[in-house]
Design a protein around this motif. Structure first.
Motif, PDB file in Angstrom:
ATOM      1  N   PHE A  46      77.577  46.084  39.848  1.00 57.68           N
ATOM      2  CA  PHE A  46      78.374  45.409  38.829  1.00 57.68           C
ATOM      3  C   PHE A  46      79.287  46.368  38.066  1.00 57.68           C
ATOM      4  N   THR A  47      78.928  47.634  37.998  1.00 57.18           N
ATOM      5  CA  THR A  47      79.843  48.623  37.426  1.00 57.18           C
ATOM      6  C   THR A  47      81.107  48.714  38.270  1.00 57.18           C
ATOM      7  N   ASP A  48      80.932  48.766  39.578  1.00 52.74           N
ATOM      8  CA  ASP A  48      82.080  48.810  40.488  1.00 52.74           C
ATOM      9  C   ASP A  48      82.893  47.520  40.424  1.00 52.74           C
ATOM     10  N   LEU A  49      82.210  46.398  40.189  1.00 56.47           N
ATOM     11  CA  LEU A  49      82.877  45.095  40.178  1.00 56.47           C
ATOM     12  C   LEU A  49      83.598  44.820  38.855  1.00 56.47           C
ATOM     13  N   GLY A  50      83.280  45.595  37.826  1.00 57.81           N
ATOM     14  CA  GLY A  50      83.886  45.364  36.521  1.00 57.81           C
ATOM     15  C   GLY A  50      83.266  44.211  35.763  1.00 57.81           C
ATOM     16  N   VAL A  51      81.993  43.936  36.048  1.00 57.37           N
ATOM     17  CA  VAL A  51      81.257  42.874  35.363  1.00 57.37           C
ATOM     18  C   VAL A  51      80.229  43.534  34.453  1.00 57.37           C
ATOM     19  N   ASN A  52      80.058  43.000  33.244  1.00 50.92           N
ATOM     20  CA  ASN A  52      79.204  43.622  32.237  1.00 50.92           C
ATOM     21  C   ASN A  52      77.738  43.233  32.384  1.00 50.92           C
ATOM     22  N   LEU A  53      76.876  44.158  32.012  1.00 46.97           N
ATOM     23  CA  LEU A  53      75.434  43.946  31.970  1.00 46.97           C
ATOM     24  C   LEU A  53      74.966  44.104  30.528  1.00 46.97           C
ATOM     25  N   PHE A  54      74.151  43.156  30.067  1.00 48.10           N
ATOM     26  CA  PHE A  54      73.604  43.193  28.718  1.00 48.10           C
ATOM     27  C   PHE A  54      72.086  43.139  28.820  1.00 48.10           C
ATOM     28  N   SER A  55      71.424  44.113  28.225  1.00 50.37           N
ATOM     29  CA  SER A  55      70.000  44.300  28.460  1.00 50.37           C
ATOM     30  C   SER A  55      69.161  43.937  27.238  1.00 50.37           C
ATOM     31  N   GLN A  56      68.110  43.179  27.471  1.00 54.13           N
ATOM     32  CA  GLN A  56      67.196  42.846  26.377  1.00 54.13           C
ATOM     33  C   GLN A  56      66.548  44.102  25.810  1.00 54.13           C
ATOM     34  N   LYS A  57      66.291  45.099  26.650  1.00 56.13           N
ATOM     35  CA  LYS A  57      65.602  46.305  26.185  1.00 56.13           C
ATOM     36  C   LYS A  57      66.437  47.090  25.182  1.00 56.13           C
ATOM     37  N   THR A  58      67.753  46.816  25.083  1.00 53.28           N
ATOM     38  CA  THR A  58      68.605  47.467  24.092  1.00 53.28           C
ATOM     39  C   THR A  58      69.122  46.472  23.054  1.00 53.28           C
ATOM     40  N   GLY A  59      68.438  45.351  22.914  1.00 47.55           N
ATOM     41  CA  GLY A  59      68.893  44.332  21.966  1.00 47.55           C
ATOM     42  C   GLY A  59      70.149  43.641  22.418  1.00 47.55           C
ATOM     43  N   TRP A  60      70.250  43.445  23.729  1.00 49.36           N
ATOM     44  CA  TRP A  60      71.369  42.747  24.362  1.00 49.36           C
ATOM     45  C   TRP A  60      72.711  43.465  24.183  1.00 49.36           C
ATOM     46  N   GLN A  61      72.651  44.780  24.013  1.00 49.76           N
ATOM     47  CA  GLN A  61      73.882  45.560  24.017  1.00 49.76           C
ATOM     48  C   GLN A  61      74.350  45.766  25.458  1.00 49.76           C
ATOM     49  N   LYS A  62      75.632  46.044  25.606  1.00 48.63           N
ATOM     50  CA  LYS A  62      76.174  46.329  26.930  1.00 48.63           C
ATOM     51  C   LYS A  62      75.541  47.591  27.487  1.00 48.63           C
ATOM     52  N   ALA A  63      75.079  47.518  28.732  1.00 45.46           N
ATOM     53  CA  ALA A  63      74.430  48.670  29.354  1.00 45.46           C
ATOM     54  C   ALA A  63      75.449  49.794  29.544  1.00 45.46           C
ATOM     55  N   ALA A  64      75.166  50.933  28.921  1.00 43.49           N
ATOM     56  CA  ALA A  64      76.065  52.080  29.017  1.00 43.49           C
ATOM     57  C   ALA A  64      75.660  53.026  30.142  1.00 43.49           C
TER      58      ALA A  64
END
Length: 286
Positions: free
Chosen positions: A243-261
């Motif tokens: 998804f990084t290559d595709l340009g689609v964002n990931l949001f993770s519960q383990k970071t309080g739904w922040q965008k995965a950096a």
């Protein structure tokens, strides 16, 4: 703690940054929710309507699924997702539920007026699922499909884990299934067909999530959002890279739904919560 008499769902909608499992907020609510479920009519095998806050009455008779029971379907991680459905009931028109199990997610989305197509390959679970659709009177909004989802149409071997049927899976999705296993062939539906014109998907595919996600045509992600349970560290790495290559964002519960950096932000098992996938710049919680 009575879900019908408090603002639990609203509180969850207003505090997404505290949804990580290691926060004091999460741990407090988790213990309270467990206590509510233990003392609710969801303990009964009889089809008893239980007030479930803004969703209205919910009928989910107690059901054993090996070591897991239907009560385990009401954990805080699930309630968080139910709160997301509630917050987005105006945006989500058409959804799919991959790995519907007893149908709890499908039923609650349907109660919000969302049209849901639900996929469940397990013979016994599919029967239980249909029973609950009828009990909750949501048959007009839910289309149940007795099949798994994968990269193409056809058939595949399914492994039913008798000691915990919520962990049943397509053969090869898990490296070392253990205990009493029952194997049989099931229909599989191609992701390209399943996700066409869909707004939202809940994916619980027991290790097969990477295959499904990578089989969804790239153009679908312009409008599609999904929440997925990531089964392994290997799958997490593949999903992050893809998804990084595709340009689609990931949001993770383990970071309080922040965008995965980074890859470290992506959950590697259900114990770290869910992963939300979308082209939106942030999750919508209200």
């Amino acid at each position: 703690m009575n879900i019908a008499e408090n603002s639990l769902f609203e509180a969850l909608q207003s505090t997404p940054s505290l949804h990580a499992r290691d926060t004091a907020f999460y741990q407090l609510l988790d213990s309270c929710c467990l206590e509510f479920i233990k003392n609710s009519d969801f303990q009964s095998e009889e089809p008893t309507p239980v007030p479930f806050g803004p969703f209205g009455d919910l009928v989910m008779p107690f059901q054993k699924m090996g070591a897991i029971t239907s009560l385990d379907l009401f954990g805080l991680d699930e309630l968080i997702l139910f709160s997301f459905y509630l917050a987005n009931k105006g945006r989500i028109k058409k959804a799919v539920d991959i790995g519907a199990n007893l149908g709890l997610h499908s039923i609650l989305m349907a109660k919000l007026g969302i049209s849901v197509t639900s996929y469940e390959p397990d013979d016994i679970h599919f029967t239980w699922f249909n029973d609950r659709l009828a009990l909750n009177e949501v048959l007009d909004n839910v289309t149940p499909v007795k099949a798994a989802v994968s990269s193409e149409n056809g058939t595949a071997e399914f492994v039913r884990v008798e000691g915990n049927t919520t962990g049943s899976h397509l053969a090869g999705a898990k490296s070392n299934p253990y205990g009493d296993l029952t194997k049989y062939m099931v229909d599989i539906k191609a992701a390209e067909d399943v996700f066409k014109d869909v707004d939202f998907a809940k994916i619980d595919a027991e290790g097969h999530e990477t295959v499904i996600l990578q089989a969804i045509p790239a153009a679908y992600w312009d409008t599609l959002e999904t929440v997925v349970e990531v089964g392994t560290a290997e799958n997490a790495e593949q999903i992050y890279s893809y998804f990084t290559d595709l340009g689609v964002n990931l949001f993770s519960q383990k970071t309080g739904w922040q965008k995965a950096a980074s890859l470290d932000d992506v959950p590697v098992s259900y114990k770290e919560g869910s992963l939300f996938i979308s082209k939106q710049p942030a999750m919508v919680w209200g």
